[in-house]
Scaffold this active site. Sequence first.
Site, PDB file in Angstrom:
ATOM      1  N   ASP A   7      -5.599 -17.968  -0.903  1.00  0.00           N
ATOM      2  CA  ASP A   7      -6.026 -19.349  -0.647  1.00  0.00           C
ATOM      3  C   ASP A   7      -5.602 -20.185  -1.861  1.00  0.00           C
ATOM      4  OD1 ASP A   7      -7.871 -18.796  -2.641  1.00  0.00           O
ATOM      5  OD2 ASP A   7      -9.642 -19.283  -1.443  1.00  0.00           O
ATOM      6  N   CYS A  64      -8.095 -14.553  -3.702  1.00  0.00           N
ATOM      7  CA  CYS A  64      -8.848 -15.808  -3.608  1.00  0.00           C
ATOM      8  C   CYS A  64      -9.582 -15.981  -4.934  1.00  0.00           C
ATOM      9  CB  CYS A  64      -9.770 -15.836  -2.384  1.00  0.00           C
ATOM     10  SG  CYS A  64     -11.174 -14.714  -2.412  1.00  0.00           S
ATOM     11  N   THR A  66     -12.658 -15.219  -6.000  1.00  0.00           N
ATOM     12  CA  THR A  66     -13.366 -14.000  -6.401  1.00  0.00           C
ATOM     13  C   THR A  66     -12.715 -12.739  -5.854  1.00  0.00           C
ATOM     14  OG1 THR A  66     -14.730 -14.147  -4.429  1.00  0.00           O
ATOM     15  CG2 THR A  66     -15.602 -15.183  -6.433  1.00  0.00           C
ATOM     16  N   HIS A  97      -8.297   7.960  -3.228  1.00  0.00           N
ATOM     17  CA  HIS A  97      -9.427   8.450  -2.425  1.00  0.00           C
ATOM     18  C   HIS A  97      -9.630   7.679  -1.125  1.00  0.00           C
ATOM     19  CE1 HIS A  97     -11.744  10.776  -5.811  1.00  0.00           C
ATOM     20  NE2 HIS A  97     -10.457  11.088  -5.745  1.00  0.00           N
ATOM     21  N   HIS A 132     -10.321  13.899   1.190  1.00  0.00           N
ATOM     22  CA  HIS A 132     -10.507  12.456   1.384  1.00  0.00           C
ATOM     23  C   HIS A 132     -10.041  11.985   2.754  1.00  0.00           C
ATOM     24  CE1 HIS A 132     -11.687  12.316  -2.751  1.00  0.00           C
ATOM     25  NE2 HIS A 132     -10.553  12.913  -3.095  1.00  0.00           N
TER      26      HIS A 132
HETATM   27  C1  RB5 Z   1     -12.790 -21.197  -2.970  1.00  0.00           C
HETATM   28  O1  RB5 Z   1     -13.459 -22.144  -3.734  1.00  0.00           O
HETATM   29  C2  RB5 Z   1     -13.513 -19.863  -3.048  1.00  0.00           C
HETATM   30  O2  RB5 Z   1     -14.709 -19.925  -2.340  1.00  0.00           O
HETATM   31  C3  RB5 Z   1     -12.633 -18.764  -2.512  1.00  0.00           C
HETATM   32  O3  RB5 Z   1     -11.437 -18.736  -3.205  1.00  0.00           O
HETATM   33  C4  RB5 Z   1     -13.184 -17.353  -2.626  1.00  0.00           C
HETATM   34  O4  RB5 Z   1     -13.611 -17.081  -3.910  1.00  0.00           O
HETATM   35  C5  RB5 Z   1     -14.153 -16.940  -1.604  1.00  0.00           C
HETATM   36  O5  RB5 Z   1     -14.601 -15.770  -1.548  1.00  0.00           O
END
Ligand code: RB5
Length: 147
Positions: A7, A64, A66, A97, A132
């Site tokens: 994203d 993304c 996180t 694994h 596994h």
């Molecule tokens: C975008 O702001 C953020 O929510 C997205 O990149 C991600 O971290 C969502 O899990």
Amino acid sequence: MIALGSDHAGYPLKEHIKKHLIEKGIEIIDMGCFSTDSAHYPEYGEKVARAVTGGRADLGVIVCGTGIGISIAANKVSGIRAALCTDSYMARMARLHNDANILALGARVVGMGVAEDIVDTFIHTSFEGGRHSERVDMIMRIKESSD
Ligand code: RB5
């Protein structure tokens, strides 16, 4: 062939990884997004997942902010085992694994150098099989229940 997707929050790291892989002579397919304009991570998680399950890519790397949202999205696609990794130990174990076929990264969590190391480890480690295999098969047999 490695499919890449992100994203907007993951875009700069996806571009960095793209350059890194191309420099190493590894073929990539970029499923977007293509700028830092706001984008929806489920769309790109699914695109990369379908590139992998459809056989256009051997493995995927998704990014993304996180790594959480895009990995949740990719894991909704049947046949996908997306692993969110924050270090190369996790990346190695995800392949050895769990036979993970997509690596998820958080661009707001790991730095560029750590991410490069994670990607290199992920794509150069093979599934160990053996005991596994049964566990991975069990995961893949899990169906949505009716409860
Ligand atoms: C975008 O702001 C953020 O929510 C997205 O990149 C991600 O971290 C969502 O899990």
